[in-house]
Design a protein around this motif. Structure first.
Motif, mmCIF file in Angstrom:
data_model
loop_
_atom_site.group_PDB
_atom_site.id
_atom_site.type_symbol
_atom_site.label_atom_id
_atom_site.label_comp_id
_atom_site.label_asym_id
_atom_site.label_seq_id
_atom_site.Cartn_x
_atom_site.Cartn_y
_atom_site.Cartn_z
ATOM 1 N N THR A 6 -0.345 -4.526 36.526
ATOM 2 C CA THR A 6 -0.363 -3.282 35.529
ATOM 3 C C THR A 6 0.668 -1.797 35.585
ATOM 4 O OG1 THR A 6 -2.615 -3.851 37.403
ATOM 5 C CG2 THR A 6 -2.800 -1.985 35.993
ATOM 6 N N LEU A 7 0.866 -2.110 34.386
ATOM 7 C CA LEU A 7 2.038 -0.729 34.387
ATOM 8 C C LEU A 7 1.348 0.562 34.303
ATOM 9 C CD1 LEU A 7 3.521 -2.870 31.474
ATOM 10 C CD2 LEU A 7 4.294 -2.707 33.855
ATOM 11 N N ASN A 8 0.628 0.583 33.560
ATOM 12 C CA ASN A 8 -0.475 1.431 33.653
ATOM 13 C C ASN A 8 -1.537 1.770 35.268
ATOM 14 O OD1 ASN A 8 -0.111 4.496 32.696
ATOM 15 N ND2 ASN A 8 -1.203 4.019 30.828
ATOM 16 N N THR A 9 -1.134 1.653 36.191
ATOM 17 C CA THR A 9 -2.232 2.367 36.937
ATOM 18 C C THR A 9 -3.013 2.843 37.200
ATOM 19 O OG1 THR A 9 -0.438 2.858 38.589
ATOM 20 C CG2 THR A 9 -0.873 0.887 38.787
ATOM 21 N N ASN A 106 -9.831 9.421 30.453
ATOM 22 C CA ASN A 106 -8.364 8.729 30.888
ATOM 23 C C ASN A 106 -7.117 9.595 30.110
ATOM 24 O OD1 ASN A 106 -10.420 6.645 31.476
ATOM 25 N ND2 ASN A 106 -9.872 5.714 29.804
ATOM 26 N N GLU A 107 -5.916 9.758 31.233
ATOM 27 C CA GLU A 107 -4.929 10.377 31.290
ATOM 28 C C GLU A 107 -4.269 9.129 31.081
ATOM 29 O OE1 GLU A 107 -3.856 11.908 34.613
ATOM 30 O OE2 GLU A 107 -5.615 13.467 35.039
ATOM 31 N N PRO A 108 -3.120 9.646 29.782
ATOM 32 C CA PRO A 108 -2.596 8.409 29.441
ATOM 33 C C PRO A 108 -1.378 7.819 29.883
ATOM 34 C CG PRO A 108 -1.540 11.036 28.974
ATOM 35 C CD PRO A 108 -2.745 10.840 29.675
ATOM 36 N N GLY A 109 -1.091 8.111 31.393
ATOM 37 C CA GLY A 109 -0.074 7.904 32.593
ATOM 38 C C GLY A 109 1.164 8.095 31.944
ATOM 39 N N PRO A 110 2.553 8.760 33.147
ATOM 40 C CA PRO A 110 3.421 9.065 33.349
ATOM 41 C C PRO A 110 4.655 8.336 32.150
ATOM 42 C CG PRO A 110 3.913 7.277 34.920
ATOM 43 C CD PRO A 110 2.106 7.357 34.147
ATOM 44 N N LEU A 111 5.280 8.990 31.579
ATOM 45 C CA LEU A 111 7.025 8.668 31.167
ATOM 46 C C LEU A 111 7.401 7.797 31.695
ATOM 47 C CD1 LEU A 111 8.112 8.695 28.152
ATOM 48 C CD2 LEU A 111 9.625 10.381 29.007
ATOM 49 N N ILE A 112 8.113 6.293 31.501
ATOM 50 C CA ILE A 112 8.274 5.228 32.270
ATOM 51 C C ILE A 112 10.116 5.863 31.411
ATOM 52 C CG2 ILE A 112 8.765 3.670 32.877
ATOM 53 C CD1 ILE A 112 6.092 3.966 34.538
ATOM 54 N N THR A 113 10.914 5.411 32.489
ATOM 55 C CA THR A 113 11.923 5.887 32.088
ATOM 56 C C THR A 113 13.220 4.182 31.425
ATOM 57 O OG1 THR A 113 13.143 6.022 33.865
ATOM 58 C CG2 THR A 113 12.686 7.836 33.165
ATOM 59 N N PRO A 142 2.752 5.588 28.225
ATOM 60 C CA PRO A 142 4.398 5.616 27.424
ATOM 61 C C PRO A 142 5.738 5.138 28.413
ATOM 62 C CG PRO A 142 2.693 7.561 27.979
ATOM 63 C CD PRO A 142 2.393 6.203 29.331
ATOM 64 N N GLY A 143 6.944 5.300 26.882
ATOM 65 C CA GLY A 143 7.997 4.905 27.655
ATOM 66 C C GLY A 143 8.282 3.357 27.854
ATOM 67 N N VAL A 144 7.395 2.393 27.835
ATOM 68 C CA VAL A 144 7.213 1.038 28.161
ATOM 69 C C VAL A 144 7.263 0.242 26.327
ATOM 70 C CG1 VAL A 144 6.343 -0.938 28.500
ATOM 71 C CG2 VAL A 144 6.512 1.413 30.245
ATOM 72 N N PRO A 145 8.447 -0.382 25.993
ATOM 73 C CA PRO A 145 8.186 -0.514 24.393
ATOM 74 C C PRO A 145 6.968 -1.425 24.546
ATOM 75 C CG PRO A 145 9.955 -2.213 26.398
ATOM 76 C CD PRO A 145 9.415 -0.651 26.849
ATOM 77 N N VAL A 146 6.887 -0.786 23.526
ATOM 78 C CA VAL A 146 5.510 -1.661 22.886
ATOM 79 C C VAL A 146 5.397 -3.659 22.935
ATOM 80 C CG1 VAL A 146 6.288 -1.663 19.693
ATOM 81 C CG2 VAL A 146 3.835 -2.033 21.075
ATOM 82 N N GLY A 147 6.394 -3.903 22.859
ATOM 83 C CA GLY A 147 6.822 -5.765 22.714
ATOM 84 C C GLY A 147 7.071 -6.145 24.622
ATOM 85 N N ALA A 148 7.071 -4.696 24.950
ATOM 86 C CA ALA A 148 7.035 -5.038 26.834
ATOM 87 C C ALA A 148 5.932 -6.481 27.208
ATOM 88 C CB ALA A 148 6.403 -3.812 28.239
ATOM 89 N N TYR A 149 5.218 -7.116 26.899
ATOM 90 C CA TYR A 149 4.080 -8.134 27.414
ATOM 91 C C TYR A 149 5.112 -9.448 26.587
ATOM 92 C CZ TYR A 149 -0.243 -5.029 29.776
ATOM 93 O OH TYR A 149 -0.244 -4.497 29.972
ATOM 94 N N ALA A 150 5.320 -9.280 25.214
ATOM 95 C CA ALA A 150 5.834 -10.104 24.882
ATOM 96 C C ALA A 150 6.850 -10.883 25.882
ATOM 97 C CB ALA A 150 6.601 -10.504 24.163
ATOM 98 N N HIS A 151 7.855 -9.702 26.295
ATOM 99 C CA HIS A 151 8.905 -10.207 27.353
ATOM 100 C C HIS A 151 8.108 -10.962 27.977
ATOM 101 C CE1 HIS A 151 12.818 -9.468 28.052
ATOM 102 N NE2 HIS A 151 12.536 -9.385 29.496
ATOM 103 N N LEU A 152 7.773 -9.868 28.825
ATOM 104 C CA LEU A 152 6.705 -10.642 30.106
ATOM 105 C C LEU A 152 5.822 -12.256 30.511
ATOM 106 C CD1 LEU A 152 5.133 -7.444 31.593
ATOM 107 C CD2 LEU A 152 7.167 -8.550 32.048
ATOM 108 N N VAL A 153 5.631 -12.597 28.978
ATOM 109 C CA VAL A 153 4.977 -14.037 28.515
ATOM 110 C C VAL A 153 6.028 -14.677 28.517
ATOM 111 C CG1 VAL A 153 4.004 -15.129 27.275
ATOM 112 C CG2 VAL A 153 3.073 -13.015 27.604
ATOM 113 N N ARG A 154 7.149 -14.553 27.374
ATOM 114 C CA ARG A 154 8.508 -15.010 27.449
ATOM 115 C C ARG A 154 9.283 -15.554 29.833
ATOM 116 N NH1 ARG A 154 9.149 -12.632 22.513
ATOM 117 N NH2 ARG A 154 10.452 -10.896 23.677
ATOM 118 N N ALA A 155 8.744 -14.523 29.963
ATOM 119 C CA ALA A 155 10.058 -14.534 30.974
ATOM 120 C C ALA A 155 9.340 -15.871 32.023
ATOM 121 C CB ALA A 155 10.330 -13.504 32.165
#
Ligand code: ATP
Ligand code: MG
Ligand code: MG
Length: 309
Positions: A6-9, A106-113, A142-155
């Motif tokens: 859950t990237l956006n808890t 719903n708040e958007p969530g913190p900016l992830i560096t 915010p800050g997490v790349p839009v392809g994040a889940y594609a990356h996590l699926v591949r891993a």
């Protein structure tokens, strides 16, 4: 263990008011605060089904601390969240006690560096070898790349761990193309992805985009699945009334349990429909009415859909 991401808890706050009227002031009759975010709901339900689960993602600030303190008391759920500098978001549900209707903020969530994101990827890689399956749940902060889940699926696939994806929009579009084992869109997410409002056509179209199986959730109408063995529809005996928030998360929990137990698709879908209806009957997301679940299990109808493309 089963790993849920859950990237956006969120820290979920619920305010109950006698009657919600715009432009007026309200006396709150009841406040509850609990750890939230889709993967946390999935983990709580899995634990109740007897599957040890680990939650990862981000938590930060005073809200993040409150979330983790409460999570520590959840049986069967291990906390592997990463600390971030930004504060975990709050979600606020205002329940109108008279009508039962909920207004959600719903708040958007913190900016992830970029450093925090790299730290997460390293930690995820370390968790994968001990996971029997992984679920990727919800929106991206915010800050997490839009392809994040594609990356996590591949891993996950590279580590030989089956992976389920439950998200929406562009992260879903890219994530499907990375070939997850199961994707669980709801009706709106499926229509947005495929441009089709015809569920059977859309579910099959989504599967052709790369998923091994697509299980679409259609609210009170149950589930429609496009699997390697063909298309199946699973329907509850009757719609139930209650709180539908988190029903999809419970469907995800049942699908994950079925994935690790290698249950045949028909049974998997029946338990997902029974469990999600039993979740509608429970007042809060991440919980279900166990008696209703067991009663519904044998009463869900599962039918094959015509095999035309
Ligand atoms: P979430 O808020 O958890 O993200 P969702 O929008 O992803 O939910 P829905 O399609 O709303 O998911 O619901 C998931 C499943 O819950 C449905 O497929 C169905 O099996 C069950 N469900 C939802 N509403 C009802 C209802 N009123 N009666 C019976 N079952 C329901
Ligand atoms: Mg819904
Ligand atoms: Mg959902």
């Amino acid at each position: 263990m089963i790993l849920t991401v859950t990237l956006n808890t969120a820290l979920d706050l619920t305010y109950r008011v006698p009657r919600l009227t715009p432009h007026s002031s309200h006396r709150v009759t009841e406040v509850t605060e609990r750890p939230g975010g889709k993967g946390l709901n999935v983990a709580r339900v899995l634990a109740a089904l007897g599957h040890e689960s680990t939650v990862t993602g981000f938590a930060g600030g005073a809200t993040g601390r409150a979330l983790r303190e409460q999570l520590a008391t959840a049986p069967g759920v291990r906390d592997a969240l990463l600390d971030v500098a930004g504060a975990t978001r709050r979600t606020i549900a205002v329940v109108d006690a008279e009508s039962g209707d909920t207004t959600q903020l719903n708040e958007p969530g913190p900016l992830i560096t970029p450093d925090e994101w790299s730290g997460f990827l390293a930690s995820y890689e370390q968790l994968l070898p001990s996971a029997a399956a992984v679920a990727l749940c919800g929106s991206l902060p915010p800050g997490v790349p839009v392809g994040a889940y594609a990356h996590l699926v591949r891993a996950a696939r590279a580590a030989g761990v089956p992976v389920l994806l439950d998200t929406s929009g562009e992260p879903l579009r890219r994530g499907i193309a990375a070939r997850p084992d199961i994707v669980k869109p709801n009706a709106d997410e499926l229509a947005e992805l495929t441009g089709s409002h015809e569920p059977l056509r859309a579910t099959r179209d989504a599967r052709r985009r790369g998923a091994h199986a697509v299980v679409a959730s259609l609210g009170a109408k149950g589930l429609l699945a496009a699997t390697p063995d063909g298309a199946l529809r699973a329907t509850p005996p009757a719609p139930v009334r209650g709180n539908p928030t988190g029903a999809g998360d419970s469907a995800v929990a049942a699908l994950l349990a079925g994935l690790v137990e290698n249950t045949p698709w028909r049974r998997r879908l029946a338990s997902a429909v029974a469990l999600s209806a039993a979740t509608v009957l429970a007042p809060v997301a991440g919980e279900f009415d166990r008696e209703a679940y067991e009663d519904l299990l044998d009463r869900v109808s599962v039918t094959e859909q015509a095999s035309a493309a």
